[in-house]
Design a protein around this motif. Sequence first.
Motif, PDB file in Angstrom:
ATOM      1  N   LEU A  57       0.803  -1.212   0.000  1.00 18.49           N
ATOM      2  CA  LEU A  57       0.000   0.000   0.000  1.00 18.49           C
ATOM      3  C   LEU A  57       0.835   1.261   0.000  1.00 18.49           C
ATOM      4  N   ALA A  58       1.895   1.269   0.777  1.00 22.52           N
ATOM      5  CA  ALA A  58       2.641   2.505   0.901  1.00 22.52           C
ATOM      6  C   ALA A  58       4.111   2.217   0.987  1.00 22.52           C
ATOM      7  N   ASP A  59       4.915   3.072   0.337  1.00 20.97           N
ATOM      8  CA  ASP A  59       6.364   2.910   0.378  1.00 20.97           C
ATOM      9  C   ASP A  59       6.879   3.305   1.751  1.00 20.97           C
ATOM     10  N   SER A  91       8.419  -3.242  -7.247  1.00 16.89           N
ATOM     11  CA  SER A  91       9.098  -2.035  -6.790  1.00 16.89           C
ATOM     12  C   SER A  91       9.858  -2.323  -5.503  1.00 16.89           C
ATOM     13  N   GLY A  92      10.875  -1.531  -5.235  1.00 19.56           N
ATOM     14  CA  GLY A  92      11.613  -1.701  -3.994  1.00 19.56           C
ATOM     15  C   GLY A  92      10.725  -1.540  -2.781  1.00 19.56           C
ATOM     16  N   ALA A  93       9.724  -0.650  -2.873  1.00 17.86           N
ATOM     17  CA  ALA A  93       8.796  -0.461  -1.763  1.00 17.86           C
ATOM     18  C   ALA A  93       8.015  -1.736  -1.481  1.00 17.86           C
ATOM     19  N   VAL A 107      17.553  -1.615  -3.249  1.00 16.22           N
ATOM     20  CA  VAL A 107      16.856  -2.026  -4.464  1.00 16.22           C
ATOM     21  C   VAL A 107      15.793  -0.998  -4.862  1.00 16.22           C
ATOM     22  N   GLU A 108      15.851  -0.542  -6.106  1.00 14.85           N
ATOM     23  CA  GLU A 108      14.805   0.315  -6.665  1.00 14.85           C
ATOM     24  C   GLU A 108      13.664  -0.518  -7.226  1.00 14.85           C
ATOM     25  N   ARG A 109      14.016  -1.630  -7.887  1.00 15.34           N
ATOM     26  CA  ARG A 109      13.013  -2.535  -8.416  1.00 15.34           C
ATOM     27  C   ARG A 109      13.680  -3.845  -8.808  1.00 15.34           C
ATOM     28  N   ILE A 110      12.859  -4.876  -8.954  1.00 14.00           N
ATOM     29  CA  ILE A 110      13.325  -6.182  -9.416  1.00 14.00           C
ATOM     30  C   ILE A 110      12.425  -6.604 -10.562  1.00 14.00           C
ATOM     31  N   ASP A 111      13.026  -6.925 -11.703  1.00 11.63           N
ATOM     32  CA  ASP A 111      12.286  -7.382 -12.867  1.00 11.63           C
ATOM     33  C   ASP A 111      12.612  -8.843 -13.131  1.00 11.63           C
ATOM     34  N   VAL A 112      11.582  -9.612 -13.479  1.00 11.21           N
ATOM     35  CA  VAL A 112      11.732 -11.044 -13.729  1.00 11.21           C
ATOM     36  C   VAL A 112      11.222 -11.356 -15.127  1.00 11.21           C
TER      37      VAL A 112
END
Length: 702
Positions: free
Chosen positions: A21-23, A71-73, A142-147
């Motif tokens: 819900l929230a970072d 997202s990292g959040a 981490v800003e984001r993880i893509d798979v």
Amino acid sequence: MQHLLRFCSLPLVVLAGGTALADDSAVDLPAVTVQAQAAHEGETSLHTPTTAGSRLDLSALQTPASTSSLSGAEVRERNNRSVQDAVTRTPGISTIGTPGNGGTALSARGFSGHASTMQLYDGTRQYIGAGTVTFPVDTWSVERIDVLRGPASVLYGEGATGAVINVVPKKPFAGDIRNHLRLGYGSDDRRQAALDSGGSLSEALSYRLNLNQQASNGWVDRGDSESLALSAALRWDASDNLSFTLSHDHGDQSPERYFGTPLVDGKYRERIRDRNYNVANADIRYNDQITRLTADWRISDALSASNQLYYIKTQRYWRNAETYRWQPGDLVNRSSFYEIKHTQEQVGDRQSFTLDHSLFGLDSRTVVGVDYNRIHFARQHDFDSSFSDTVPLAGSGGGQYQSNDPRGYGPRERNLARQFSLFAENRTQLTERLSLVTGVRRDQVRIQRDDLLSDSSVDRSLSGGNWRAGLVFALTPDLSLYGQYATSTEGVNNLLTLSPSQQQFDLSEAKQSEIGLKQLFWNGQGEWTLAAYHIVKKKLLSRETPASPTEQIGLQSSDGLEATLELALGRGWQVSANAAFVRAEYDDFVEGAGDRSGNRPSNVPRRTANLWLNKALGSGVDVGMGARYVDARYADAANQIEVPGYTVVDATLAWQALPDVRLGLELNNLLDRQYATTASSAGEQWYLGAPRSLFVTADYSF
């Protein structure tokens, strides 16, 4: 494609990772936000470009493949301390981590280990010596993880049949300097102190700095661990069209010196859960450093160029007794007393050009590039297969490391690999709704292995060509149907450390057919995806009969379905769910112990699923709960030793106490489930998941 039609329904196994819900990071969000708006900051959707699925800057809806973006959040709000924790909340990926592979190995689409599931850092591949990856340390930076699921050698070279995971670190940003400080404490004396800072130093200079220090006494006896992660980047905007980014990432880990729990007469005994049968002076240390210089140049409105020059250094050290077997009389026999050190250096450069142009009167975008890497790998060890001792089952190991290796601990081998590749991708808009995405890559690798004991050397050149072609039909702007065909290649083992006999074999080859649907609906508040695939991998090491010599004649295949659902229900509710089913088998595989044709490969669960629920309660309070399900797996190719499936439940509670202060509570393994994440090759030693624990955090943004 007829194989895809064998599946007409997806098993109803609902348990999964979801949308946060929230970072929890004030650096990722403005310092003061309304909570209802914060729910949308930093999130990803099917319209978000995916860094793993293509170099063409395509969104998930435009990519003819099954992809996920976190997202990292999201990652941090779901209690995910490692990248592996995070990606196993996406469809069809399960962990098989052990200390020997750095705790980072994964299984995806019926294929397991680092040779089949590639991991990238900001698009850069770290070549693997002896099957071990130990970076990144955690998820704080981490800003984001893509798979990207399925074969991806056309993008990143050999070794990507099951999946590719790309970890994108936090980047410098323009604007006021913002800081985020976290302090945490929890079960087993776990503690954390972390800092995230970034912003502009001048009109042309911006930076990002992340520091995270963690330590714990551990949940097993003598389970102390500690880690330090540092990520620093400086960006210089030389002009409106040219920028340079210099970054350095450093990781230093001393993880738990735990190599699993022995079965007692073939059964798990609960009361020895917290026992650690390793020697008292056991040691595991990982040190990783990555330095990169990235240049991005917008040459014209139609042409851009990108270059990344990098240096990677990795050192790994183990000193342990690694094998434990129960003996009558409630004793544990310990063997495999190993002391090992790996030192690896990699220098590489990747240059690419992106051109927007017309092709036969159609809108088109093309990426062309080259990749070069030079990797040195050295191994020192003392492998004593003869020494063993015995300790009480009711005790907790102890004693000192010993070895009868007459050669002692010292340098054993040195390896050198040179890799060069040419690659290209293209997307052409055939009609207003139909697009064609294609790619091609050619790799050349030369491997040299020096045996320092016998003063001998062997070398081999291996080459591989891969391609993919996919069609994407946009039924509406928010609904896409796709189909693709892709190939991949793999070494018969990790390329960098192939033995002299393994170097004589060619690369294994795989091909995949995949179809799928992706849709955003309900005014963007919901999205779902469905993918079906068939993969065949040939040229496995096998035999005509158990007594015949090893040849490259084996065959393995997998068929599967994957589905995801993301939904914002209103009144603060959010649901994220996914499920995957795979039918994997050895079509033709014979080893010295017998014919395994028709068996399921080891470490491959038939079903995996995830569920995560979030609820905003008001007054700045958010709660979340999730479950992760992994079906039973076999620990051996003979399919005689089964590791039970498990479901693990986690929960979170967060309170925005002040505009710049956020308090959090993480509850892990809420039901205190006792389960095994993986097992040793003989199946008599299980690597257990951590018991119930809690962790309290305080975040301050300024």
